[in-house]
Enzyme design. Structure first.
Site, short mmCIF file in Angstrom:
data_model
loop_
_atom_site.label_atom_id
_atom_site.label_comp_id
_atom_site.label_asym_id
_atom_site.label_seq_id
_atom_site.Cartn_x
_atom_site.Cartn_y
_atom_site.Cartn_z
N GLU A 1 0.86 -1.17 0.00
CA GLU A 1 0.00 0.00 0.00
C GLU A 1 0.90 1.22 0.00
O GLU A 1 1.95 1.22 0.65
CB GLU A 1 -0.90 0.05 1.24
CG GLU A 1 -1.98 -1.00 1.28
CD GLU A 1 -1.54 -2.29 1.96
OE1 GLU A 1 -2.26 -3.29 1.84
OE2 GLU A 1 -0.47 -2.31 2.60
N TYR B 1 7.82 2.25 -7.57
CA TYR B 1 7.18 0.94 -7.67
C TYR B 1 6.79 0.62 -9.12
O TYR B 1 6.96 -0.51 -9.58
CB TYR B 1 5.97 0.86 -6.74
CG TYR B 1 6.33 1.05 -5.28
CD1 TYR B 1 7.42 0.40 -4.71
CD2 TYR B 1 5.59 1.89 -4.47
CE1 TYR B 1 7.76 0.58 -3.39
CE2 TYR B 1 5.92 2.07 -3.14
CZ TYR B 1 7.01 1.42 -2.60
OH TYR B 1 7.35 1.60 -1.28
#
Length: 164
Positions: free
Chosen positions: A105, A117
């Site tokens: 998250e 990411y």
């Protein structure tokens, strides 16, 4: 700068706590890190520049999935590739453990982390509304499926000169 990534040890926790407090509005406690280091289903790594801990990351091992719990770099060391080095090392470590996918998250407002990411092939698959306790900000849920092509691409990222 020659940064080495190695498993987090109990002796690293005081330095990790400094980074934690500089990086997160609700930092983890010393006991939380001690507990994680005693969790046989968790892996935590630190990035070390000589004797200085300059970053850390960790994940939980859940069957064949790695749930990345945290990744932080000391403000004095940011934008030097240490986050990439840590993420690459964590994924490679997970791969050796037989993991096939990773999840995490990230704050909706943390565009720098989302970009990092995404560079590793994570994609947004959902939202956790009001996930963060401090300000009720949403969390984006990101996943990465690991395959042999990804492993080579990750290995190439980890071998860039600027990470050494």
């Amino acid at each position: 700068m020659a940064v080495a990534v190695e498993p987090m040890q109990l002796r690293d926790i005081p330095d990790v706590l400094v980074i934690e407090k500089l990086s997160f509005p609700i930092p983890w406690s010393k006991q939380a890190f001690v507990s994680e280091l005693n969790n046989r289903h968790a892996i935590y790594l630190v990035a070390r520049d000589n004797d200085m801990i300059c970053g850390y990351t960790g994940m939980w091992l859940i069957f064949d999935e790695g749930h990345i719990t945290n990744l932080a770099v000391h403000p004095a060391y940011r934008r030097r590739g240490i986050g990439r080095l840590l993420l690459n090392s964590l994924i490679q470590t997970g791969k050796k453990q037989g993991l096939r996918r990773f999840t995490l998250e990230v704050r909706r407002s943390n565009l720098a982390a989302q970009k990092l990411y995404a560079e590793f092939g994570f994609i947004q698959v959902g939202v956790r509304p009001r996930y963060y306790q401090d300000d009720q900000e949403d969390a984006l849920i990101m996943w990465k499926e690991l395959n042999s092509d990804d492993c080579q691409a990750i290995s190439d990222i980890g071998n860039r000169d600027e990470l050494r």
